[in-house]
Scaffold this active site. Structure first.
Site, mmCIF file in Angstrom:
data_model
loop_
_atom_site.group_PDB
_atom_site.id
_atom_site.type_symbol
_atom_site.label_atom_id
_atom_site.label_comp_id
_atom_site.label_asym_id
_atom_site.label_seq_id
_atom_site.Cartn_x
_atom_site.Cartn_y
_atom_site.Cartn_z
ATOM 1 N N GLU A 48 0.847 -1.190 0.000
ATOM 2 C CA GLU A 48 0.000 0.000 0.000
ATOM 3 C C GLU A 48 0.882 1.240 0.000
ATOM 4 O O GLU A 48 1.913 1.278 0.662
ATOM 5 C CB GLU A 48 -0.900 0.013 1.243
ATOM 6 N N LYS A 117 -9.807 1.840 -2.749
ATOM 7 C CA LYS A 117 -10.095 1.383 -1.385
ATOM 8 C C LYS A 117 -11.536 1.709 -1.011
ATOM 9 O O LYS A 117 -11.970 2.862 -1.089
ATOM 10 C CB LYS A 117 -9.117 2.078 -0.430
ATOM 11 N N CYS A 158 -5.750 -2.813 2.627
ATOM 12 C CA CYS A 158 -5.577 -2.560 4.056
ATOM 13 C C CYS A 158 -6.861 -2.695 4.872
ATOM 14 O O CYS A 158 -7.282 -3.798 5.197
ATOM 15 C CB CYS A 158 -4.921 -1.187 4.252
#
Length: 284
Positions: A48, A117, A158
Site C-alpha cells: 500500500e 479502497k 488494508c
C-alpha cells in the site's frame, strides 16, 4: 505418492522501503519486481502507498492521475518481467477527488483493473493512534477481481481486510487468492494483522497475501511490516520481518481443493437461513 496433478504457481510479495522521494520508490520497486520475476514468480504484489509516504498530509502532494508516472512504471515492469503485477496502491487524483487506488497489470503490460479502497481508515484508539483517511480521501464503490491462468484473484486495500463480507463475496465469486496491500501500524499491527489474514483465509478456504511497506521508525506513520502469505488451512506459509525484503510462497491450488473437500463448508452453508449478497456487480 498421490497421483494428483500439482497446480501451483509462485507468488512474490515485495516489502518495499518507502521514502519521500517518489522517483527512488518507483525505481526500487521496479528493480525488486524484476528480482522477484527472476526467482520464478508469476504474480507479484507491492505494498500500500508504495510511491509515497503514508499520511493525509502526503496524499495531495503525491497524488497522480491514472494513467500517470507510477502506473506507467508498473505497466513497464509487468511487461519486462512477464508477471501479473498487483501495484500495491498509490494516491490517485480524479475529478478533484483523491482515492487510495490499486492498479493491476498483466504480463503484456496492459491494465487489468483499478481498485479504489472501499473502506476508509478512520480510527481513534485514545493514547495510541488517531487517523482519518476521510480527511483527504474518497472511497471507491466497487469490488475488484481479476483472472489469471492460475486462479481468480480478489483485491482489497488494508482496512478493506477488516470487512469479512468482502472476502466472502470474493470467494463465492470463485477467487482462490485474496491480495491486500496494507500498512497496519505499531498498535493494530501486532494485535490484528496476522489474525485478520488467517481469519479471512480460514473462513473462505482461500490463500491470502498481504504486502506492507518496510518499517521506517522515522516516518510520521510507522508501518508494522510483516508482509504475509496464509494458506486455506489458516497456516502462515511465508512472513517477512520489518525490513525491506521479498517473500515468496508456492500457491498450491491442489492444497486448496483438498482443504475444501476435507471440510466442505461451501456445500454445507444454510442458504435457506442466511446469505451475504453483493448490492452491485464488481469489476472483473
Amino acid at each position: 505418492i498421490s497421483g494428483k496433478i500439482k497446480i501451483q504457481f509462485r507468488l512474490a510479495v515485495v516489502q518495499l522501503q518507502v521514502t519521500r522521494v517518489k522517483a527512488d520508490n518507483l525505481s526500487r520497486a521496479r528493480r525488486l519486481v524484476k528480482e522477484a520475476a527472476d526467482e520464478g514468480s508469476k504474480v507479484v504484489l507491492l505494498p500500500e502507498c508504495f510511491n509515497s509516504p503514508y499520511g493525509t498530509s502526503f496524499f495531495p502532494t503525491y497524488a497522480e492521475r491514472i494513467p500517470g508516472e507510477s502506473t506507467q512504471m508498473l505497466s513497464e515492469a509487468a511487461k519486462e518481467s512477464g508477471v501479473y503485477l498487483v501495484g500495491g496502491s498509490i494516491p490517485e487524483e480524479d475529478g478533484g477527488k483523491l482515492y487510495n487506488s490499486c492498479v493491476v497489470f498483466g504480463p503484456d503490460g496492459g491494465m487489468i483493473l483499478k481498485h479504489r479502497k472501499i473502506h476508509l481508515f478512520d480510527i481513534n484508539i485514545p493514547g495510541k493512534i488517531c487517523f482519518q483517511e476521510s480527511e483527504t480521501l474518497s472511497p471507491g464503490n466497487s469490488l475488484s477481481m481479476f483472472d489469471t491462468p492460475y486462479c481468480k484473484v480478489g483485491v482489497g486495500i488494508c482496512y478493506d481486510m477488516r470487512f469479512a463480507e468482502l472476502a466472502q463475496l470474493y470467494s463465492r465469486s470463485g477467487c482462490q487468492l485474496l491480495v491486500y496491500p496494507g500498512a497496519f501500524n505499531m498498535t493494530t499491527g501486532p494485535a490484528h494483522w496476522e489474525l485478520l489474514q488467517r481469519a479471512r483465509a480460514l473462513d473462505n478456504q482461500v490463500f491470502v497475501a498481504t504486502a506492507s511497506p518496510a518499517r521506517d521508525e522515522t516516518a510520521s506513520y510507522v508501518a508494522w511490516g510483516h508482509s504475509t502469505v496464509v494458506n486455506p488451512w489458516g497456516e502462515v506459509i511465508s512472513k517477512a520481518g520489518a525490513e525491506e525484503t521479498i517473500i515468496y510462497a508456492n500457491i498450491d491450488l491442489q492444497h486448496l481443493a483438498d482443504v475444501r473437500q476435507q471440510i466442505p463448508i461451501t456445500s454445507q452453508r444454510r442458504s435457506d437461513l442466511y446469505s451475504v449478497a453483493s448490492v452491485q456487480a464488481g469489476s472483473g
